[in-house]
Design a protein around this motif. Structure first.
Motif: not given
Ligand SMILES: Nc1ncnc2c1ncn2[C@@H]1O[C@H](COP(=O)(O)OP(=O)(O)OP(=O)(O)O)[C@@H](O)[C@H]1O
Ligand SMILES: [Mg+2]
Length: 333
Positions: A47-54, A80-87, A160-163
């Motif tokens: 939840t914390t992570l997903k609030m960063v990229n809305r 588009r400005g935030i990388g996102y990698a999930i399991q 610049p940001i990766i979640l």
């Protein structure tokens, strides 16, 4: 501390139906820093992570990136400005590996030439030779290879940001360790600001500059791995580390403190024939130093840092320290 980049101010998330997933979260992540969100299942990490990229909208408080509130930004442009990698990476099954990695660069209207170059570079970076892998489909890859593609895709548009949400979960321990190491090497070259979710305290200690330990949506402690291990903020943190405390202390304590104190100039260098070239760094953990002694079969090793020779460490001194840690942490793993 470096300049804060991602700032959480009293952030909360209450779901309809009464679950409060995150409560009053305030923390700052510096530019280029990796902060690991650690906690048991249901503690509020995703939840914390997903609030960063809305992907999830906070129900209270504020998240800013570089000073601007994420809620004031177009969510699609933000993502588009935030990388996102999930399991479970969610690669598109009908698209080749190259096309999967190129999704965001395409949306950003990069030229085909630039995209091709970027895809090949990323595939090389994550250890998948482009000639062999770019034209394959996700179903033709192993789980570990798919996770590498997931990491490459998160890096594709050079955000610049990766979640990262348990990006190396569901892998065997050896592949996992290897991917962690490769990512650490990669990361030291690219210096992104990273939020990394895991429930594994060893992964947290390995990957994080700092660790945010969550429980039931509350931040229990935000600290460097060694601070967390040496100075747990409360009974919860202490019990979370629990029986791992001895092993964790061996991983987070460095040998710097075991050297003779030598203020001022560096010591003269040791005899050249010593230890066949193997040396320790004052930043080596006790575990790393034990490994080096084991690998080299030496009883004394020289310690060298950027400024030169810092002194010698005897294996017996190191073993004494390990015994000391054992008595402090009070249990055997
Ligand atoms: N859409 C939702 N509606 C209601 N409750 C939800 C929703 N999504 C998550 N929750 C609840 O919020 C809490 C935190 O969930 P979250 O996914 O952030 O946990 P997590 O720390 O990532 O756990 P895990 O390690 O299992 O992935 C949990 O109690 C969960 O059941
Ligand atoms: Mg989760």
């Amino acid at each position: 501390m470096r300049e804060p980049f991602i700032v959480f101010e009293d952030v909360g998330k209450a779901y309809p139906g009464g679950v409060t997933a995150v409560r009053d979260l305030s923390m700052q992540v510096a530019q280029g820093e990796t902060v690991v969100l650690l906690g048991t299942s249901g503690s509020g990490k995703t939840t914390t992570l997903k609030m960063v990229n809305r992907l999830i909208e906070p129900s209270g408080g504020r998240i800013t990136i570089g000073g601007s509130n994420v809620m004031g930004q177009d969510p699609i442009a933000l993502r588009r400005g935030i990388g996102y990698a999930i399991q479970h990476i969610g690669l598109f099954p009908h698209m080749t590996i190259a096309d999967n990695i190129a999704v965001v660069p395409k949306l950003l209207n990069w030229t085909p030439g630039r995209i091709e170059e970027r895809v090949d570079r990323l595939l090389n970076m994550v250890g998948l030779p482009p000639a062999q892998f770019r034209a394959r489909y996700p179903a033709q890859l192993s789980g570990g290879q798919r996770q590498r593609v997931g990491v490459a895709r998160a890096l594709a548009a050079d955000p610049p940001i990766i979640l990262m949400d348990e990006p190396f979960g569901a892998l065997d321990p050896i592949t996992r360790d290897q991917l962690q190491n490769e990512f650490l090497e990669l990361e030291s070259a690219i210096r992104k600001t990273i939020l990394f979710v895991t429930h594994d305290v060893f992964e947290a200690v390995k990957m994080g500059d700092r660790i945010a330990l969550l429980d039931e949506g509350r931040l229990q402690q935000l600290a460097t791995p060694s601070e967390l291990v040496e100075r747990p903020a409360n009974a919860f943190v202490d019990s979370f580390l629990g029986r791992h405390r001895f092993q964790l202390a061996l991983l987070t304590r460095t040998i710097g403190g075991l050297l003779p104190h030598t203020p001022g100039a560096a010591l003269p260098p040791p005899p050249a024939e010593r230890c066949g070239g193997a040396v320790l760094s004052p930043r080596n953990s006790l575990i790393e130093a034990l490994d080096t002694f084991k690998r080299t079969g030496q009883t004394v090793l020289s310690v060298v840092d950027r400024d030169g020779y810092r002194g010698d460490l005897a294996k017996s001194r190191l073993l004494n320290e390990v015994a000391q840690v054992l008595s402090e942490t009070g249990n055997v793993v």
